[in-house]
Design a protein around this motif. Structure first.
Motif, PDB file in Angstrom:
ATOM      1  N   LEU A  18       0.820  -1.206   0.000  1.00 43.98           N
ATOM      2  CA  LEU A  18       0.000   0.000   0.000  1.00 43.98           C
ATOM      3  C   LEU A  18       0.857   1.260   0.000  1.00 43.98           C
ATOM      4  CD1 LEU A  18      -2.842  -1.100   2.441  1.00 43.98           C
ATOM      5  CD2 LEU A  18      -2.993  -0.837  -0.044  1.00 43.98           C
ATOM      6  N   LEU A  19       1.992   1.228   0.694  1.00 45.37           N
ATOM      7  CA  LEU A  19       2.908   2.374   0.680  1.00 45.37           C
ATOM      8  C   LEU A  19       3.446   2.622  -0.723  1.00 45.37           C
ATOM      9  CD1 LEU A  19       4.996   1.873   3.946  1.00 45.37           C
ATOM     10  CD2 LEU A  19       3.689   3.917   3.341  1.00 45.37           C
ATOM     11  N   ASP A  20       3.679   1.564  -1.463  1.00 42.95           N
ATOM     12  CA  ASP A  20       4.247   1.670  -2.800  1.00 42.95           C
ATOM     13  C   ASP A  20       3.212   2.056  -3.857  1.00 42.95           C
ATOM     14  OD1 ASP A  20       6.483   1.480  -4.542  1.00 42.95           O
ATOM     15  OD2 ASP A  20       5.776  -0.472  -5.224  1.00 42.95           O
ATOM     16  N   ALA A  21       1.940   1.826  -3.567  1.00 48.24           N
ATOM     17  CA  ALA A  21       0.878   2.105  -4.547  1.00 48.24           C
ATOM     18  C   ALA A  21       0.745   3.610  -4.759  1.00 48.24           C
ATOM     19  CB  ALA A  21      -0.442   1.519  -4.058  1.00 48.24           C
ATOM     20  N   HIS A  22       0.701   4.013  -6.006  1.00 47.13           N
ATOM     21  CA  HIS A  22       0.573   5.425  -6.332  1.00 47.13           C
ATOM     22  C   HIS A  22      -0.887   5.821  -6.523  1.00 47.13           C
ATOM     23  CE1 HIS A  22       4.865   5.713  -6.631  1.00 47.13           C
ATOM     24  NE2 HIS A  22       4.870   4.657  -7.430  1.00 47.13           N
ATOM     25  N   GLU A  23      -1.771   4.853  -6.423  1.00 43.90           N
ATOM     26  CA  GLU A  23      -3.207   5.095  -6.528  1.00 43.90           C
ATOM     27  C   GLU A  23      -3.921   3.997  -5.755  1.00 43.90           C
ATOM     28  OE1 GLU A  23      -3.625   2.855 -10.861  1.00 43.90           O
ATOM     29  OE2 GLU A  23      -3.892   5.004 -10.724  1.00 43.90           O
ATOM     30  N   GLU A  24      -5.231   4.108  -5.665  1.00 38.63           N
ATOM     31  CA  GLU A  24      -6.004   3.078  -4.995  1.00 38.63           C
ATOM     32  C   GLU A  24      -5.765   1.742  -5.702  1.00 38.63           C
ATOM     33  OE1 GLU A  24     -10.025   5.367  -3.720  1.00 38.63           O
ATOM     34  OE2 GLU A  24      -9.621   5.159  -5.862  1.00 38.63           O
ATOM     35  N   THR A  25      -5.789   0.683  -4.932  1.00 34.70           N
ATOM     36  CA  THR A  25      -5.577  -0.651  -5.507  1.00 34.70           C
ATOM     37  C   THR A  25      -6.576  -1.617  -4.892  1.00 34.70           C
ATOM     38  OG1 THR A  25      -3.894  -2.298  -6.041  1.00 34.70           O
ATOM     39  CG2 THR A  25      -3.798  -1.352  -3.834  1.00 34.70           C
ATOM     40  N   GLY A  66     -17.055  -8.623 -15.197  1.00 36.01           N
ATOM     41  CA  GLY A  66     -16.769  -9.126 -13.857  1.00 36.01           C
ATOM     42  C   GLY A  66     -17.333  -8.218 -12.779  1.00 36.01           C
ATOM     43  N   PRO A  67     -17.202  -8.657 -11.555  1.00 33.42           N
ATOM     44  CA  PRO A  67     -17.762  -7.889 -10.439  1.00 33.42           C
ATOM     45  C   PRO A  67     -16.978  -6.602 -10.184  1.00 33.42           C
ATOM     46  CG  PRO A  67     -16.502  -9.748  -9.630  1.00 33.42           C
ATOM     47  CD  PRO A  67     -16.554  -9.881 -11.122  1.00 33.42           C
ATOM     48  N   ARG A  68     -17.635  -5.684  -9.495  1.00 34.25           N
ATOM     49  CA  ARG A  68     -16.963  -4.443  -9.107  1.00 34.25           C
ATOM     50  C   ARG A  68     -15.803  -4.764  -8.175  1.00 34.25           C
ATOM     51  NH1 ARG A  68     -20.989  -0.832  -6.109  1.00 34.25           N
ATOM     52  NH2 ARG A  68     -21.395  -2.830  -5.166  1.00 34.25           N
ATOM     53  N   ARG A  69     -14.828  -3.886  -8.135  1.00 31.52           N
ATOM     54  CA  ARG A  69     -13.684  -4.062  -7.247  1.00 31.52           C
ATOM     55  C   ARG A  69     -13.794  -3.101  -6.078  1.00 31.52           C
ATOM     56  NH1 ARG A  69      -9.204  -3.947 -12.031  1.00 31.52           N
ATOM     57  NH2 ARG A  69      -9.466  -6.107 -12.682  1.00 31.52           N
ATOM     58  N   ARG A  70     -13.309  -3.551  -4.943  1.00 28.68           N
ATOM     59  CA  ARG A  70     -13.190  -2.677  -3.775  1.00 28.68           C
ATOM     60  C   ARG A  70     -11.779  -2.118  -3.816  1.00 28.68           C
ATOM     61  NH1 ARG A  70     -16.695  -0.440  -0.599  1.00 28.68           N
ATOM     62  NH2 ARG A  70     -15.957   0.045   1.469  1.00 28.68           N
ATOM     63  N   LEU A  71     -11.643  -0.805  -3.833  1.00 23.52           N
ATOM     64  CA  LEU A  71     -10.351  -0.150  -3.923  1.00 23.52           C
ATOM     65  C   LEU A  71      -9.892   0.301  -2.545  1.00 23.52           C
ATOM     66  CD1 LEU A  71     -11.073   2.013  -7.082  1.00 23.52           C
ATOM     67  CD2 LEU A  71      -9.845  -0.172  -6.965  1.00 23.52           C
ATOM     68  N   TYR A  72      -8.614   0.123  -2.264  1.00 24.22           N
ATOM     69  CA  TYR A  72      -8.033   0.445  -0.960  1.00 24.22           C
ATOM     70  C   TYR A  72      -6.872   1.410  -1.122  1.00 24.22           C
ATOM     71  CZ  TYR A  72     -10.553  -3.745   0.471  1.00 24.22           C
ATOM     72  OH  TYR A  72     -11.528  -4.678   0.706  1.00 24.22           O
ATOM     73  N   ALA A  73      -6.706   2.292  -0.138  1.00 24.81           N
ATOM     74  CA  ALA A  73      -5.567   3.207  -0.099  1.00 24.81           C
ATOM     75  C   ALA A  73      -5.271   3.555   1.351  1.00 24.81           C
ATOM     76  CB  ALA A  73      -5.862   4.472  -0.885  1.00 24.81           C
TER      77      ALA A  73
END
Length: 98
Positions: A18-25, A66-73
């Protein structure tokens, strides 16, 4: 904070991703990047969210099948907390173990 977060290698791996993610994942991407099973990652994301260290939302803009995704940040508080624990964007070497 009322949620107890034991600092396990799996928690450290999730936080590093999560620290490395530059956007929600989304959770499946966190699972794949960390080498941790979804049965480990999703409960950790839920605990982090209850602790206000992670924010999530449903991806309503997604046009693909496909199903919706839950995005985390990470929240600002979560980012500061993770960095105060000496975490960076490099997961631990014990990836793949729960």
């Amino acid at each position: 904070m009322s949620t107890y977060l034991r600092q396990t290698p799996a928690l450290r791996d999730v936080l590093c991703i999560l620290l490395d993610a530059h956007e929600e994942t989304w959770g499946l991407r966190v699972s794949a990047a960390s080498g941790r099973p979804t049965g480990t990652v999703y409960p950790l994301l839920e605990r982090l969210e209850r602790a206000k260290f992670v924010a999530s939302r449903w991806d309503i803009e997604r046009d693909g099948p496909g199903p919706r995704r839950r995005l985390y940040a990470l929240t600002e508080e979560g980012r500061a907390w993770a960095q105060s624990k000496g975490l960076s964007s490099t997961p631990t070497t014990s990836r793949g173990k729960s």
